[in-house]
Write a protein that holds these residues in place. Structure first.
Motif, short mmCIF file in Angstrom:
data_model
loop_
_atom_site.label_atom_id
_atom_site.label_comp_id
_atom_site.label_asym_id
_atom_site.label_seq_id
_atom_site.Cartn_x
_atom_site.Cartn_y
_atom_site.Cartn_z
N GLU A 340 0.86 -1.20 0.00
CA GLU A 340 0.00 0.00 0.00
C GLU A 340 0.89 1.24 0.00
O GLU A 340 1.99 1.22 0.53
CB GLU A 340 -0.92 -0.01 1.22
N GLU A 387 -6.44 2.33 -3.78
CA GLU A 387 -7.39 3.07 -2.92
C GLU A 387 -8.03 4.16 -3.77
O GLU A 387 -7.31 4.99 -4.33
CB GLU A 387 -6.66 3.67 -1.72
N LYS A 415 -5.89 -5.26 -4.32
CA LYS A 415 -6.73 -4.93 -3.16
C LYS A 415 -7.25 -3.52 -3.42
O LYS A 415 -6.46 -2.59 -3.59
CB LYS A 415 -5.92 -4.96 -1.87
N HIS A 455 -11.95 -3.70 -0.29
CA HIS A 455 -12.23 -3.15 1.04
C HIS A 455 -13.27 -2.04 0.90
O HIS A 455 -13.42 -1.44 -0.16
CB HIS A 455 -10.95 -2.65 1.69
N GLU A 474 -13.67 -6.90 2.62
CA GLU A 474 -13.67 -6.52 4.02
C GLU A 474 -15.14 -6.50 4.44
O GLU A 474 -15.72 -7.54 4.68
CB GLU A 474 -12.96 -5.17 4.17
N GLU A 480 -7.73 -3.98 11.61
CA GLU A 480 -7.21 -2.61 11.65
C GLU A 480 -7.77 -1.82 12.83
O GLU A 480 -7.11 -0.91 13.35
CB GLU A 480 -7.48 -1.89 10.34
C1 NOJ Z 1 -9.00 0.92 4.86
C2 NOJ Z 1 -8.68 -0.51 4.56
O1 NOJ Z 1 -9.51 -1.39 5.25
C3 NOJ Z 1 -7.24 -0.74 4.94
O2 NOJ Z 1 -6.92 -2.10 4.79
C4 NOJ Z 1 -6.36 0.14 4.09
O3 NOJ Z 1 -5.04 -0.01 4.55
C5 NOJ Z 1 -6.77 1.60 4.21
N1 NOJ Z 1 -8.17 1.77 4.04
C6 NOJ Z 1 -6.08 2.46 3.16
O4 NOJ Z 1 -6.56 2.12 1.89
#
Ligand code: NOJ
Length: 687
Positions: A340, A387, A415, A455, A474, A480
């Motif tokens: 990430e 993301e 992801k 996610h 997710e 987390e």
């Molecule tokens: C939330 C996600 O659940 C997590 O896994 C990720 O690291 C962060 N967002 C950043 O994308």
């Protein structure tokens, strides 16, 4: 007493009322074993369905219908015009899953319905009765009086026969729009607005019922609105566009299936396959490139603040750091490395700057082609992180070029992330707009042979049957929250509820495997400081078996696994299964699951508890007759306790057969993980 509408109706009254006016306005279909039945009927121009098990009502007459913009509700002057029946029995094989073979055995009833007044619209109600539940959907043929439409509401009701106990998360709270909540429990009559799967235990103590949906395509996600005063009637509540419209479309069209899973015991709810059976078979000719795997990643460091997504001195996604993770994955048999924060767009407020994300351009200290090559040379898959922060158009604009770049570099896993409640256009994260987006991503990823882990997803409605590259999601509070959750992290009961609720819709990327529970190497969590992981280490291991995901992360920093004997279980545990048996469980208290590895004689067993210590005797009758096995047991060590002493793990090895009974002792907040491997000439494996 009112028979129809908002009030509960005892079974005797129903019978007394229904029999005289049955005949043409009432049709019924039962499951192949005869235990579940759905009755569809009209009363005073309204269409209702009800659900029975063994002749007892589970759902009393519940309204069906719609509200379309610019027309009278499709609800008030309906009649049944015809019906037809069919039976279906087929067993199919999943490319991966909790079980490899699934039987789809159901009886179907199709009920033709028409308005008796203008605009004389018509539809078919398709009902399927399975041994593990029932489902129905609306099918609209093309018709002049309902061509292009704007649906303002789906009027489907679920009138629960008694004041069942429900486990729920809310659907209408601002900023909780991502399913990342702790579960509450209470009688159906007190529900406000909740998400599905909605798991309920009827007051008779004999029946569990789960409301959810299947094959959500080109429609809005269904939430559930609670009952009005003195009622147990729940209503479908579709997620809206910014302007309040729920669904836009034109006929012909079909709605998703509304599913009502039914079981006598809570342990029979899982694995749940009714949703899979209601999705179309795979459309991908070749699925050989789709492979379940365990992975590690540059991830937990960001959540506990030792690394950053953004550029700078703590940037996690550097070429050197990624090579370290690739080496670690290769040395320990992990299939993937997630990275990430590799792509430009994370600097500043990345949620506000959602349209600044590039999905092709790396930060200067991250050499994507070189890392793709390096990973490949070590037999490891680099998993790309995308993301979006809900910048959907920004993502869709780049998707083709990004996915073709990844494909050209041999990268086959993404992801994705959707950290947002509303899209830039103001649409609900769960509305038709987003349902179509998620589906578009699945199709595009399939085109480029890319596996997906979404996610902040829309909940799983069985898409993985048609598109097996849609692997994990997710869609609930994961690990987390133990890094930064404002309320201290997930309580010890959390995963024992997830198992019987969220996990009934599909796999979850929970990301288990945190060993440095007290963050001794990284600070600041300590025994009583919050937030922190609220389990023992043995429970972290057990989660690999209990929480099903075909993509399963070892979430901690590699250095926290170094020289730790318990890490061997994470290396050994399977991610793909021939069969799954839920041995025991109680929602919110404990779960014990055994799973047989796909195409292997090995079994794995996971047991978890809430904050109570518990002991179980588990007969190993699921093992093969006449075979000798060794059980590698990872138990809570002496004095283990999630709060005061979470780290002791006692590892032992024991010869077992199918006649053995294991005594499984779980510490408060603890767990136990067991690998059961055959020994002897052909089954011998590492001691
Ligand atoms: C939330 C996600 O659940 C997590 O896994 C990720 O690291 C962060 N967002 C950043 O994308």
């Amino acid at each position: 007493m009112r028979i129809y509408g908002r009030r509960f109706t005892p079974a005797s009254a129903l019978l007394a009322f229904f029999i005289p006016c049955a005949a043409p306005s009432q049709v019924r279909v039962a499951s192949p074993d005869g235990r579940n039945a759905v009755v569809v009927e009209t009363h005073e121009g309204r269409l209702y369905y009800s659900v029975e098990r063994d002749g007892r009502p589970l759902l009393t007459p519940s309204l069906l219908g719609f509200d379309f913009r610019g027309a009278p509700p499709l609800r008030d002057s309906l009649r049944i015009v015809d019906s037809s029946r069919s039976t279906f029995d087929e067993t199919w094989t999943q490319p991966w899953g909790e079980v490899s073979r699934i039987r789809d055995h159901h009886n179907e009833l199709k009920v033709g319905v028409e308005e008796t007044r203008a605009p004389n619209r018509k539809f078919t109600l398709a009902v399927r009765a399975f041994n593990d539940g029932v489902a129905f959907r609306y099918e609209f043929p093309a018709q002049p009086s309902l061509a292009d439409f704007e649906m303002m509401d789906e009027l489907t009701e679920f009138a629960i026969a008694d004041n069942a106990r429900a486990w729920w998360i809310a659907s209408n709270r601002p900023r909780l729009d991502r399913s990342e909540q702790l579960w509450s429990e209470g009688p159906v009559s007190t529900l406000d607005s909740v998400q599905t799967p909605l798991t309920m235990e009827l007051r008779d103590g004999k029946t569990f019922v789960v409301i959810h949906e299947a094959n959500l395509v080109d429609y809005a996600k269904m939430n559930i609105r609670g009952p009005r005063m003195e009622s147990r009637t729940l209503r479908a509540d579709l997620a809206p566009y910014a302007d309040g419209v729920k669904v836009r479309g034109h006929t012909p069209f079909v709605t998703p299936w509304r599913t009502i899973q039914i079981a006598d015991k809570v342990t029979e709810l899982s694995p749940s396959v009714i949703g899979l059976n209601l999705n179309p078979p795979p459309v991908l000719a070749n699925t050989d490139w789709i492979k379940p795997m365990k992975y590690v990643g540059i991830w937990w460091g960001m959540h506990i603040n030792t690394m950053t997504w953004s550029s700078g001195p703590k940037h996690g996604a550097t070429t050197a750091n990624t090579k370290r993770y690739i080496d670690f994955a290769a040395a320990n048999g992990f299939g993937g490395v997630l990275v990430e924060g590799w792509n430009v767009g994370w600097d500043g407020d990345w949620i506000q700057n959602r349209n600044a994300f590039s999905f092709t351009q790396s930060y200067p200290d991250y050499d994507l082609p070189e890392l793709a090559r390096y990973a490949r040379s070590k037999g490891v898959h680099l998993i790309v992180h995308n993301e979006t922060s809900g910048g959907i158009q920004n993502y869709e604009r780049q998707m083709d070029s990004a996915f073709s770049l990844y494909h050209s570099l041999g990268l086959d896993g993404i992801k994705s992330g959707y950290v947002t409640d509303l899209t830039s256009e103001g649409h609900s994260h769960w509305g038709q707009f987003m349902v179509n987006h998620y589906r578009h991503v699945i199709e595009k990823a399939a085109q480029y042979h890319i596996m997906l882990d979404a996610h902040e997803p829309i909940h799983d409605t069985g898409e993985r049957r048609t598109y097996p590259n849609m692997m994990s999601r997710e869609g609930a509070r994961g690990q987390e929250y133990n890094a930064w959750g404002g309320d201290g992290g997930n309580p010890p009961e959390h995963e024992t509820i997830l198992f019987f609720t969220r996990l009934l819709d599909g796999p979850m990327d929970f990301t288990p495997g945190i060993f440095d529970i007290l963050r001794t190497h990284t600070g600041p969590a300590r025994l009583n400081e919050e937030p922190r992981v609220r389990t023992t280490i043995a429970k972290q291991l057990a989660l690999y078996v209990v929480i099903y995901s075909p993509l399963q992360m070892a979430a901690d920093l590699p250095e926290n696994y170094d020289q730790v004997p318990a890490f061997q279980f994470i290396k050994d545990v399977a991610v793909d299964w021939d069969t799954t048996r839920v041995i025991d469980g109680k929602i919110g208290d404990y779960v014990i699951v055994a799973r047989k590895q796909k195409s292997s004689p090995q079994w794995f067993l996971g047991a978890i508890t809430d904050e109570e210590a518990r002991t179980f005797s588990v007969p190993l009758t699921f093992l093969d007759r006449g075979k000798a096995y060794v059980a590698d047991i990872y138990a809570d060590g002496p004095g283990a306790n999630w709060l005061t002493n979470p780290t002791p793990v006692a590892i032992s090895h024991r010869a077992v057969t199918r006649n053995s009974v294991l005594r499984i002792a779980l510490a408060p907040g603890g767990g136990q993980a067991i690998r059961i491997r055959p020994v002897g000439p052909r089954g011998g494996t590492r001691p």
